[in-house]
Write an enzyme that holds these catalytic residues in place. Structure first.
Site, PDB file in Angstrom:
ATOM      1  N   ARG A   3       6.982 -13.531 -14.622  1.00 60.96           N
ATOM      2  CA  ARG A   3       7.425 -12.149 -14.823  1.00 60.96           C
ATOM      3  C   ARG A   3       7.984 -11.515 -13.554  1.00 60.96           C
ATOM      4  O   ARG A   3       8.701 -10.521 -13.616  1.00 60.96           O
ATOM      5  CB  ARG A   3       6.277 -11.291 -15.379  1.00 60.96           C
TER       6      ARG A   3
ATOM      7  N   ARG B 142      -5.451   1.138 -15.353  1.00 55.31           N
ATOM      8  CA  ARG B 142      -5.587  -0.093 -14.568  1.00 55.31           C
ATOM      9  C   ARG B 142      -6.577   0.165 -13.435  1.00 55.31           C
ATOM     10  O   ARG B 142      -6.201   0.642 -12.374  1.00 55.31           O
ATOM     11  CB  ARG B 142      -4.237  -0.503 -13.984  1.00 55.31           C
TER      12      ARG B 142
ATOM     13  N   ASP C 239       2.299 -10.012 -19.625  1.00 55.67           N
ATOM     14  CA  ASP C 239       1.716 -11.338 -19.437  1.00 55.67           C
ATOM     15  C   ASP C 239       1.910 -12.215 -20.669  1.00 55.67           C
ATOM     16  O   ASP C 239       2.197 -13.402 -20.548  1.00 55.67           O
ATOM     17  CB  ASP C 239       0.223 -11.223 -19.091  1.00 55.67           C
TER      18      ASP C 239
ATOM     19  N   CYS D  49       0.655  -2.327 -24.591  1.00 53.24           N
ATOM     20  CA  CYS D  49       0.733  -1.516 -23.364  1.00 53.24           C
ATOM     21  C   CYS D  49       1.564  -2.170 -22.254  1.00 53.24           C
ATOM     22  O   CYS D  49       1.466  -1.793 -21.105  1.00 53.24           O
ATOM     23  CB  CYS D  49      -0.666  -1.197 -22.856  1.00 53.24           C
TER      24      CYS D  49
ATOM     25  N   ARG E  95      -9.341  -0.457 -18.469  1.00 49.74           N
ATOM     26  CA  ARG E  95      -9.330  -1.914 -18.428  1.00 49.74           C
ATOM     27  C   ARG E  95     -10.170  -2.328 -17.227  1.00 49.74           C
ATOM     28  O   ARG E  95      -9.993  -1.776 -16.142  1.00 49.74           O
ATOM     29  CB  ARG E  95      -7.908  -2.420 -18.265  1.00 49.74           C
TER      30      ARG E  95
ATOM     31  N   HIS F 295       0.805  -1.195   0.000  1.00 54.52           N
ATOM     32  CA  HIS F 295       0.000   0.000   0.000  1.00 54.52           C
ATOM     33  C   HIS F 295       0.855   1.269   0.000  1.00 54.52           C
ATOM     34  O   HIS F 295       0.694   2.164  -0.832  1.00 54.52           O
ATOM     35  CB  HIS F 295      -0.768  -0.088   1.324  1.00 54.52           C
TER      36      HIS F 295
HETATM   37  C1  PEP Z   1       0.532  -6.663 -19.309  1.00 51.99           C
HETATM   38  O1  PEP Z   1       0.315  -7.800 -18.878  1.00 51.99           O
HETATM   39  O2  PEP Z   1       1.405  -6.409 -20.162  1.00 51.99           O
HETATM   40  C2  PEP Z   1      -0.253  -5.541 -18.811  1.00 51.99           C
HETATM   41  C3  PEP Z   1      -0.159  -4.349 -19.386  1.00 51.99           C
HETATM   42  O3  PEP Z   1      -1.037  -5.733 -17.720  1.00 51.99           O
HETATM   43  P1  PEP Z   1      -0.463  -5.824 -16.226  1.00 51.99           P
HETATM   44  O4  PEP Z   1       0.994  -5.416 -16.284  1.00 51.99           O
HETATM   45  O5  PEP Z   1      -1.284  -4.899 -15.429  1.00 51.99           O
HETATM   46  O6  PEP Z   1      -0.656  -7.252 -15.915  1.00 51.99           O
HETATM   47 MG    MG Z   2      -1.425  -8.239 -17.668  1.00 47.91          MG
END
Ligand code: PEP
Ligand code: MG
Length: 744
Positions: A632, A463, A622, A669, A499, A356
């Site tokens: 990741r 997000r 992802d 993105c 999103r 947080h």
């Molecule tokens: C991604 O997965 O590339 C993405 C933009 O979403 P997040 O990083 O929020 O999982």
């Molecule tokens: Mg993602």
């Protein structure tokens, strides 16, 4: 102890005070010798004061760490109580001190916050064992000496050039949690208050004290809530509102009162109830909930400080104006106690990217490092400190040459920022006239000013889960709507792509029960969870539709694996649209629906996917994780596989081609969009729209302005098509950039 207390109050020079201390101990314990050794930065223990040894050896006699009994005590941080010292394997006579033969020896380490600063010892000719209360008394005096060392009063007593261990420069690595470089001075944030007065004499009087303190706590939270900077920043407000709720919680107050009725003082009661609560919460395996314990701790500590008459936060008058807060852990509201204009950074012994306090610090633009083991015990208030939020390094009490390197780095960064700012209003176009939309990623209200400051074309990824992550309870429909409307207001004519909730995986909400999973990244998350909880999804879609009344609304769904999920999500949104229209709400002027491409299964149904959407956005973080089967968040795997390798670039290109075939806009993105070299590769593949963290817009634009997209595109396609040429394109791209003087 009374005598020592008096000695401390007398107006004595530090050396005279040390001399008096050893004289009194020797007298009181009827010992022939009493000495104080202080640990220097070069790992040598120097004699600082003695009664009984040769006075001429003070500041001359020395022992290495680990050498002799004194060195052993310092090295192990443990006392030695020996009736026959000579029998100890480490026993040696200290040269130059005219030490007479002795038998009994008692030595205790001079400790402060777990660090050894020196040794205090006594010796007797007679064989004797020192009693428990003598050890305790010596340890207490050692604490007093530790305070003198920490306060800096012993600096300068020895020869010029001698540096005490406490002032030794220390550099160590930690985890970078929020970018930027912080140069400043330590402010130790002491979240734990030690309660020594345990038992009350009068329960009624104690209850009254408790009630008064609670009342004050509530008022101070109200005060914070009404502060203008907080009222304006939505997520801070959400944190404090949760605190307000806890502070009024009847169950908590009842448990506190019960503990007082059972005989404890108000502060001991707070400590007890808090530790019970901690113990209960410790059993929960959910790391996010455990992280949130800091918020409870924060509130209890505020109450403790209130009861014990300690001030809140930093003394803004006397504290450094360039504070770097060093803390074991911290609640988000505690950070808000400090004045933003006096803060330069944050060091946490715990803390993860999703804590947080880190989310809020990042939103405030503060560099943060976490998992900085031992940072609290190594630091003293006002020590000079440098933190590098880009690589996680921490430099405590840095020598002048390290400091000048960082001063230069900060100046260089500032100059670069200045150059990027100058590019803000320059069109994002390559040398050969290819326009590229540089969008930014966001998620909190505090990100919004960046839209104008960075010169982004719009928000390519909002997000929405971040609002949920920083709140302590599920944001209400009206709160969601308010945030979305504020985002659209701030964006004006620029486009915003929302999103829908991407929770699950590592994004856990403390108030949403989720069972533990073996592989959370592959588990119950994002659209999978949202479709099972239509209430959650419907509330969000409704909030989005209402907030965008009369304007364009772009919504995309995360983690689509199967097209049926997308159809279901589309159904939900059209149902909500109809429902709200029926009730007379103004609906968006235009509704565009998109999907995130994050799961490789979509790569094999691209044309079918494109039929169902107005746009797609590639979540390369992802997608690469699932494409390469590489976590990741796993630091060990970082850099092992390259996202600039032909297979992954081919996959990205196939999405782009499918978009062109079907007239569907394609954006990317993930983090790669914000790295100039990777962004260059994306443009070379044919991307004309990418979304990144706001601070990357400047560097990416600087790259773009020097790029000939057509030339790169031709060079790259040959390279990717050559199936026999293995390996990543990184070197090729980097050479291309160097040859063409493209900053990357
Ligand atoms: C991604 O997965 O590339 C993405 C933009 O979403 P997040 O990083 O929020 O999982
Ligand atoms: Mg993602």
């Amino acid at each position: 102890m009374r005598k020592i207390r008096e000695l401390m109050a007398e107006p004595l020079e530090p050396q005279a005070r040390l001399d008096e201390i050893v004289r009194h101990i020797a007298q009181n314990m009827v010992a022939e010798v009493c000495s104080i050794y202080v640990l220097r930065a070069d790992a040598v223990l120097e004699l600082y004061a003695t009664e009984g040894l040769n006075p001429g050896s003070v500041h001359l006699a020395q022992l290495r760490l680990g050498e002799g009994l004194v060195g052993t005590i310092a090295a192990t941080a443990r006392s030695l109580n020996l009736p026959e010292a000579q029998k100890h394997p480490a026993f040696t006579y200290i040269p130059g001190t005219d030490e007479e033969p002795y038998n009994a020896f008692l030595g205790v380490p001079i400790l402060r916050a777990g660090r050894t600063l020196g040794v205090l010892d006594v010796q007797n000719r007679a064989k004797r064992v020192y009693r428990e209360e003598e050890i305790e008394a010596l340890e207490t005096v050692a604490m007093v000496v530790a305070e003198m060392i920490a306060a800096g009063s012993l600096a300068g007593l020895s020869r010029p050039g001698v540096v005490l261990d406490l002032s030794r420069p220390v550099s160590f690595d930690s985890v970078a949690l929020s970018e930027g470089i912080g140069l400043g001075h330590v402010v130790l944030h002491e979240p734990r208050v030690v309660v020594t007065n345990l038992f009350n004499e009068d329960a009624d009087a104690e209850i009254t004290r408790l009630e008064k303190a609670l009342q004050f706590l509530r008022i101070s939270i109200e005060d914070m809530l009404s502060r203008r900077d907080i009222a304006a920043e939505g997520e801070h407000r959400a944190v404090l509102e949760a605190y307000r709720m806890f502070a009024h919680d009847r169950g908590w107050v009842r448990r506190l009162e019960e503990a007082v009725r059972n005989g404890l003082t108000a502060e001991a009661a707070v400590e007890k109830v808090q530790s019970d609560m901690r113990a209960r919460m410790m059993h929960m395996t959910d790391p996010y909930i455990r992280e949130r314990m800091h918020d409870f701790d924060d509130l209890a500590n505020r109450l403790l400080r209130q009861l014990m008459g300690r001030a809140e936060g930093m003394d803004s008058e006397n504290g450094p104006k360039d504070a770097i807060i060093v803390a074991r852990s911290m609640g988000a509201a505690e950070l808000l106690d400090y004045r933003r204009d006096q803060l330069r950074g944050l060091v946490l012994e715990e803390g993860t990217a999703t804590s947080h306090v880190v989310i809020v610090a990042r939103a405030l633009g503060l560099p943060v490092v976490g998992q900085a083991k031992g940072a609290v015990s190594m630091s003293e208030n006002n020590d000079a400190i440098i933190i590098d939020g880009d690589d996680g390094s921490v430099h405590l009490r840095p020598p002048a040459d390290v400091e000048s390197v960082f001063v230069e780095k900060v100046q260089f960064r500032a100059k670069r920022q200045e150059q990027y700012r100058a590019l803000r209003d320059v069109a994002a176009e390559t040398r050969d006239g290819v326009a590229v939309r540089l969008l930014m990623n966001a998620g909190l209200l505090v990100d919004l000013p960046q839209l104008a400051e960075s010169g982004a074309t719009g928000i390519g990824l909002f997000r929405t889960e971040l609002q949920f992550m920083v709140a302590s309870s599920m944001p209400k429909a009206s709160e969601q709507e308010r945030l979305y409307a504020a985002v659209l207001d701030a964006a004006g004519s620029k486009s915003v792509t929302f999103r829908t909730l991407d929770i699950g995986g590592d994004k856990i909400l403390p108030y949403l029960h989720q069972s533990p999973e073996e592989n959370p990244a592959l588990g119950y998350r994002a659209i999978r969870l949202a479709l099972d909880r239509p209430g959650l999804m419907r509330t969000q879609l409704r909030a989005l539709l209402k907030a965008a009344g009369g304007r364009e609304l772009r919504v995309m769904f995360p983690m689509i694996t199967d097209l049926a999920e997308l159809r279901q999500a589309r159904d939900l949104i059209s149902r909500e649209f109809k429902h709200l229209t029926k009730f007379g709400y103004v609906m968006p002027r235009r509704l565009k629906i998109g999907a995130m491409i994050e799961v490789p299964s979509l790569l094999f149904q691209l044309d079918e996917l494109m039929q169902l959407v107005d746009f797609v956005s590639i979540g390369s973080n992802d997608l690469f994780q699932f494409f390469s089967a590489v976590d990741r968040g796993n630091a060990r795997m970082a850099g092992r596989f390259d996202d600039l390798s032909p297979p992954f670039l081919t996959a990205l290109k196939s999405i782009l081609d499918a978009g062109t075939r079907n007239g569907v806009e394609v954006t990317l993105c993930g983090e790669m969009a914000g790295k100039p070299l990777a962004a260059m590769a994306l443009i070379g593949l044919g991307f004309r729209s990418i979304s990144m963290t706001p601070s990357a817009i400047g560097p990416v634009k600087a790259m773009l302005l020097e790029l000939d997209a057509d030339k790169l595109q031709k060079a790259m396609s040959g390279h990717i098509a050559d199936r026999h040429r293995a390996g990543s394109l990184r070197q090729f791209l980097s050479d291309f950039a160097d040859v063409h003087s493209i900053p990357h």
